[in-house]
Write a protein that holds these residues in place. Structure first.
Motif, mmCIF file in Angstrom:
data_model
loop_
_atom_site.group_PDB
_atom_site.id
_atom_site.type_symbol
_atom_site.label_atom_id
_atom_site.label_comp_id
_atom_site.label_asym_id
_atom_site.label_seq_id
_atom_site.Cartn_x
_atom_site.Cartn_y
_atom_site.Cartn_z
ATOM 1 N N ALA A 166 92.074 64.929 -37.218
ATOM 2 C CA ALA A 166 93.286 65.736 -37.738
ATOM 3 C C ALA A 166 93.851 65.340 -39.057
ATOM 4 N N ILE A 167 93.847 63.730 -39.110
ATOM 5 C CA ILE A 167 94.367 63.189 -40.459
ATOM 6 C C ILE A 167 93.417 63.505 -41.643
ATOM 7 N N MET A 168 92.115 63.420 -41.253
ATOM 8 C CA MET A 168 90.993 64.095 -42.301
ATOM 9 C C MET A 168 91.481 65.669 -42.606
ATOM 10 N N ILE A 169 91.775 66.450 -41.733
ATOM 11 C CA ILE A 169 91.866 67.907 -42.132
ATOM 12 C C ILE A 169 93.239 67.953 -42.781
ATOM 13 N N LEU A 170 94.118 67.129 -42.408
ATOM 14 C CA LEU A 170 95.269 67.222 -43.505
ATOM 15 C C LEU A 170 95.056 66.610 -44.636
ATOM 16 N N VAL A 171 94.385 65.878 -44.781
ATOM 17 C CA VAL A 171 94.342 64.945 -46.174
ATOM 18 C C VAL A 171 93.416 66.126 -46.946
ATOM 19 N N LEU A 172 92.395 66.545 -46.654
ATOM 20 C CA LEU A 172 91.733 67.694 -47.253
ATOM 21 C C LEU A 172 92.676 68.818 -47.686
ATOM 22 N N PHE A 223 84.190 63.503 -50.935
ATOM 23 C CA PHE A 223 84.310 62.146 -50.608
ATOM 24 C C PHE A 223 84.834 61.698 -49.398
ATOM 25 N N VAL A 224 85.919 62.586 -48.890
ATOM 26 C CA VAL A 224 86.669 62.394 -47.743
ATOM 27 C C VAL A 224 85.643 62.895 -46.493
ATOM 28 N N LEU A 225 84.977 63.820 -46.779
ATOM 29 C CA LEU A 225 84.283 64.615 -45.770
ATOM 30 C C LEU A 225 82.907 63.623 -45.801
ATOM 31 N N LEU A 226 82.395 63.059 -46.516
ATOM 32 C CA LEU A 226 81.247 62.139 -46.573
ATOM 33 C C LEU A 226 81.801 60.678 -45.701
ATOM 34 N N SER A 227 82.731 60.293 -46.117
ATOM 35 C CA SER A 227 83.115 58.741 -45.646
ATOM 36 C C SER A 227 83.853 59.002 -43.961
ATOM 37 N N ILE A 228 84.437 60.295 -43.838
ATOM 38 C CA ILE A 228 85.176 60.322 -42.395
ATOM 39 C C ILE A 228 84.317 61.318 -41.552
ATOM 40 N N GLY A 229 83.905 62.044 -42.095
ATOM 41 C CA GLY A 229 83.061 63.049 -41.325
ATOM 42 C C GLY A 229 81.607 62.992 -40.987
ATOM 43 N N VAL A 230 80.827 62.602 -42.040
ATOM 44 C CA VAL A 230 79.499 62.222 -41.805
ATOM 45 C C VAL A 230 79.505 60.763 -41.384
ATOM 46 N N GLY A 231 80.436 59.820 -41.700
ATOM 47 C CA GLY A 231 80.507 58.601 -41.029
ATOM 48 C C GLY A 231 80.562 58.830 -39.525
ATOM 49 N N LEU A 248 90.987 54.600 -42.359
ATOM 50 C CA LEU A 248 92.260 53.898 -43.079
ATOM 51 C C LEU A 248 91.693 53.492 -44.503
ATOM 52 N N LEU A 249 90.775 52.985 -44.736
ATOM 53 C CA LEU A 249 90.053 52.464 -46.380
ATOM 54 C C LEU A 249 90.144 53.825 -47.036
ATOM 55 N N THR A 250 89.640 54.753 -46.610
ATOM 56 C CA THR A 250 89.836 56.281 -47.562
ATOM 57 C C THR A 250 90.958 56.446 -47.740
ATOM 58 N N ILE A 251 92.007 56.746 -46.697
ATOM 59 C CA ILE A 251 93.259 56.857 -47.154
ATOM 60 C C ILE A 251 93.845 55.960 -48.118
ATOM 61 N N SER A 252 93.787 54.644 -47.783
ATOM 62 C CA SER A 252 94.161 53.545 -48.891
ATOM 63 C C SER A 252 93.660 53.945 -50.335
ATOM 64 N N VAL A 274 82.298 55.323 -51.904
ATOM 65 C CA VAL A 274 83.062 55.199 -53.225
ATOM 66 C C VAL A 274 81.957 55.086 -54.397
ATOM 67 N N TRP A 275 80.809 54.495 -54.119
ATOM 68 C CA TRP A 275 79.656 54.476 -55.262
ATOM 69 C C TRP A 275 79.393 56.025 -55.668
ATOM 70 N N TRP A 276 79.251 56.792 -54.663
ATOM 71 C CA TRP A 276 78.906 58.209 -54.908
ATOM 72 C C TRP A 276 80.108 58.851 -55.799
ATOM 73 N N LEU A 277 81.368 58.797 -55.281
ATOM 74 C CA LEU A 277 82.346 59.171 -55.806
ATOM 75 C C LEU A 277 82.514 58.647 -57.511
ATOM 76 N N ASN A 278 82.429 57.507 -57.823
ATOM 77 C CA ASN A 278 82.561 56.994 -59.261
ATOM 78 C C ASN A 278 81.160 57.303 -60.021
ATOM 79 N N ARG A 279 80.181 57.653 -59.248
ATOM 80 C CA ARG A 279 79.003 58.242 -60.156
ATOM 81 C C ARG A 279 79.239 59.874 -60.546
#
Length: 206
Positions: A59-65, A80-88, A127-131, A188-193
């Motif tokens: 629910a938090i992920m969808i709200l952030v998206l 990035f959010v989908l990768l970290s939270i969804g694929v995670g 939590l790290l993704t949101i932060s 994060v590495w993927w996002l920065n790249r």
């Protein structure tokens, strides 16, 4: 993210693999027993398990998206959010089925597998993704530090809550944190790249 954090992520993954291989050894079992005897039945810590429930996290992920789509329209951040939270989520569920560690023996125990802990992994990752997203737009180092520390404290309490309820061994929790940190840093590495590639393409056009 600096190079040290990438090195720490690799080290965390190595330690995760070590725990995976050795969780049936007397040392790990003794560690699990001490943690269980220390934390089991703590009603205050148990409350924090609600913050790590899968439905709540998604629910938090969808709200952030939605917020990223409406306010930023930064599709790389959304991926990035989908990768970290969804694929995670899929990653730790896959590992549970590969490893097949039974949960602690208590009355009315869940029938699903135990290693690594989803609350520890998924809780830390979201939590790290949101932060990370919050601190991207904050210039104050003090506020950023407060955000990161708050996230870590909540992640620790969520992990501990699974021990207080007897749902996980302590080694499941530690493994979840280690793998979660490694996965987050990889995302994060993927996002920065991707952002570097975008900047290079923009510079070439100008």
């Amino acid at each position: 993210m600096n190079k040290l954090q990438y090195v720490l992520a690799v080290c965390a993954f190595v330690v995760f693999c070590v725990i995976w291989i050795t969780y049936e050894t007397p040392f790990i079992q003794a560690f699990d027993e001490v943690a269980f005897n220390t934390l089991y039945g703590n009603s205050f810590i148990a409350i924090f398990h609600y913050l790590g429930e899968t439905k709540f996290i998604f629910a938090i992920m969808i709200l952030v998206l939605i917020l990223l789509w409406i306010r930023k329209q930064d599709y790389r951040l959304m991926v990035f959010v989908l990768l970290s939270i969804g694929v995670g989520y899929g990653l730790y569920q896959f590992l549970k089925r590969i490893i097949e560690r039974p949960r602690p023996e208590i009355v009315d125990q869940f029938s699903t597998f135990s290693f690594p802990s989803g609350h520890a992994f998924h809780g830390l990752v979201y939590l790290l993704t949101i932060s990370y997203l919050i601190t991207l737009h904050i210039n104050s180092k003090k506020i950023s530090l407060i955000v990161w520390i708050s996230a870590i404290i909540l992640a620790v309490l969520m992990g501990f809550s699974r021990i207080t309820e007897g749902r996980h061994f302590a080694s499941d929790i530690v493994a979840g944190w280690l793998l979660g940190y490694s996965w987050f840093i990889l995302c994060v590495w993927w996002l920065n790249r991707e952002h570097r590639n975008l900047s290079e393409q923009t510079n070439k056009k100008t």
